[in-house]
Write a protein that holds these residues in place. Structure first.
Motif, PDB file in Angstrom:
ATOM      1  N   THR A 161      19.320  38.842 -24.146  1.00  0.00           N
ATOM      2  CA  THR A 161      19.307  39.877 -23.113  1.00  0.00           C
ATOM      3  C   THR A 161      17.874  40.336 -22.833  1.00  0.00           C
ATOM      4  OG1 THR A 161      19.568  41.616 -24.734  1.00  0.00           O
ATOM      5  CG2 THR A 161      21.593  40.748 -23.749  1.00  0.00           C
ATOM      6  N   GLU A 162      16.955  40.006 -23.756  1.00  0.00           N
ATOM      7  CA  GLU A 162      15.575  40.425 -23.544  1.00  0.00           C
ATOM      8  C   GLU A 162      14.928  39.592 -22.439  1.00  0.00           C
ATOM      9  OE1 GLU A 162      12.778  41.851 -27.151  1.00  0.00           O
ATOM     10  OE2 GLU A 162      14.353  40.425 -27.619  1.00  0.00           O
ATOM     11  N   LYS A 163      14.023  40.223 -21.693  1.00  0.00           N
ATOM     12  CA  LYS A 163      13.316  39.490 -20.646  1.00  0.00           C
ATOM     13  C   LYS A 163      12.288  38.577 -21.290  1.00  0.00           C
ATOM     14  CE  LYS A 163      13.729  42.911 -17.083  1.00  0.00           C
ATOM     15  NZ  LYS A 163      13.411  44.331 -17.160  1.00  0.00           N
ATOM     16  N   SER A 164      12.063  37.451 -20.650  1.00  0.00           N
ATOM     17  CA  SER A 164      11.062  36.538 -21.180  1.00  0.00           C
ATOM     18  C   SER A 164       9.669  36.997 -20.719  1.00  0.00           C
ATOM     19  CB  SER A 164      11.426  35.146 -20.676  1.00  0.00           C
ATOM     20  OG  SER A 164      10.315  34.359 -20.597  1.00  0.00           O
ATOM     21  N   VAL A 165       8.755  37.071 -21.673  1.00  0.00           N
ATOM     22  CA  VAL A 165       7.379  37.461 -21.319  1.00  0.00           C
ATOM     23  C   VAL A 165       6.423  36.347 -21.738  1.00  0.00           C
ATOM     24  CG1 VAL A 165       7.772  39.963 -21.503  1.00  0.00           C
ATOM     25  CG2 VAL A 165       6.953  38.707 -23.503  1.00  0.00           C
ATOM     26  N   HIS A 201      11.569  35.394 -27.247  1.00  0.00           N
ATOM     27  CA  HIS A 201      11.481  35.511 -25.787  1.00  0.00           C
ATOM     28  C   HIS A 201      10.044  35.537 -25.288  1.00  0.00           C
ATOM     29  CE1 HIS A 201      10.637  39.470 -27.248  1.00  0.00           C
ATOM     30  NE2 HIS A 201      10.220  39.829 -26.042  1.00  0.00           N
ATOM     31  N   GLU A 245       6.146  39.949 -17.603  1.00  0.00           N
ATOM     32  CA  GLU A 245       7.327  39.084 -17.521  1.00  0.00           C
ATOM     33  C   GLU A 245       6.880  37.714 -17.039  1.00  0.00           C
ATOM     34  OE1 GLU A 245      11.145  39.808 -15.262  1.00  0.00           O
ATOM     35  OE2 GLU A 245      10.549  41.850 -15.864  1.00  0.00           O
TER      36      GLU A 245
END
Ligand SMILES: Nc1nc2c(ncn2[C@@H]2O[C@H](COP(=O)(O)OP(=O)(O)OP(=O)(O)O)[C@@H](O)[C@H]2O)c(=O)[nH]1
Ligand SMILES: [Mg+2]
Length: 308
Positions: free
Chosen positions: A6-10, A58, A178
């Motif tokens: 659920t974490e955004k990819s950075v 992530h 992001e």
């Protein structure tokens, strides 16, 4: 750091900058958990930028180790500073690493001006804190640095022992925008094995020699053959003077033999296979002033990329 869907990819690009000997290459190796850049107690060890990647769930961070910021008249010094300048633009974060056992001097202040008016934020890393008996002295040092540049974070670290590096990595990831994973999860570096091999030979020479010899040594891989589970490498050590050649060869070839053994052992442990390494020493006067020879040493240039 566990992966969380659920974490955004950075992801982002981070340059490691500072004066010679500050510990930039040691930091890169510690952050990526593998030896990708050579390290020595002699200043101006790193001559070309080296990229290495850390992937943590992530997050993916692409680090760039750079030559130490210095002033030198030779073409090689100008090329080294070109690599530094190229590492300042289009970055998501700049890491300035300084030796915390030294006072901030005029050279450091002059070098710091390179950080002025950059788009990317900068972190200050006061390195080698394992050598500090009194950590109170970090405070005035931090003040001295922040008077020059508004660092977003100031952290005491030891690139050698790993002290402070988990916290640093956490702050770096938090500063990344992001973005996608640019490289596969297990991707480590863009540096070819042959370049790392040449660098490891140079590192052993840096360790074994003194005064002007270490600075006038280059290593070129002449031949690289894989056959029957064995890698055969012929490398040429290039020096500027006959006297330096004699020093590197040593009495009855003892020094060259020792350099070869140490370099081979480390290459075998990093590459995980058996190697046969043959070294030759050649004199080429003023190679540090030769654009043609410096291009030959620069694998990015030889691979058709732009000059680093
Ligand atoms: N005690 C201690 N020594 C360190 C630390 N980090 C680096 N060193 C030592 O400092 C010396 C220089 O380290 P490098 O990583 O080669 O420094 P650099 O900034 O890459 O130097 P250049 O490539 O010459 O610009 C080596 O002898 C390292 O072992 C540290 O955290 N603690
Ligand atoms: Mg270095």
């Amino acid at each position: 750091m566990p992966s969380n869907k659920t974490e955004k990819s950075v992801s982002g690009f981070v340059s490691i900058l500072g004066r010679p000997n500050a510990g930039k290459s040691t930091l890169l190796n510690s952050l990526v958990g593998s030896k990708v850049a050579i390290v020595s107690s002699k200043p101006q060890t790193t001559q070309q930028a080296i990229q290495a990647v850390v992937t943590l769930g992530h997050a993916q961070v692409v680090f760039l180790d750079t030559p130490g910021i210095h002033q030198g008249d030779l073409l090689i010094h100008k090329r080294m500073m070109m690599a530094v300048h190229a590492a300042l633009d289009q970055r998501d974060l700049l890491l300035w690493i300084a030796d915390a056992t030294q006072n901030i001097d005029e050279e450091e202040k002059r070098a710091l001006q390179l950080l002025k008016d950059r788009d990317a934020p900068a972190f200050l890393l006061l390195n080698k804190v394992d050598r500090l008996r009194n950590k109170q002295q970090l405070l005035p040092l931090m003040e001295g640095f922040t008077q020059e540049i508004p660092f977003r974070e100031c952290l005491p670290v030891s690139a050698l022992t790993g002290e402070g590096l988990d916290e640093l990595l956490g702050l770096i990831v938090a500063a990344m925008p992001e973005g996608p994973r640019y490289f596969p999860e297990d991707y480590l570096t863009d540096q070819p094995e042959r370049h790392l091999a040449a660098e490891l030979i140079r590192e052993k020479i840096l360790d074994a020699t003194h005064q002007e010899v270490p600075h006038s040594v280059a290593v070129l891989i002449e031949n690289w053959e894989e056959a029957g589970g064995l890698t055969r490498i012929h490398a040429q050590i290039v020096v500027e003077r006959e006297g330096h050649k004699k020093i590197i060869i040593g009495s009855r070839g003892a020094m060259l033999k020792q350099i070869g053994t140490l370099a081979r052992q480390e290459m075998e442990s990093i590459l995980g296979r058996k190697l046969f390494l043959q070294l030759f020493v050649k004199t080429r006067s003023k190679w540090r002033q030769s654009a043609e020879f410096l291009n030959e040493l620069d694998w990015r240039y030889m691979a058709g990329g732009s000059q680093s």
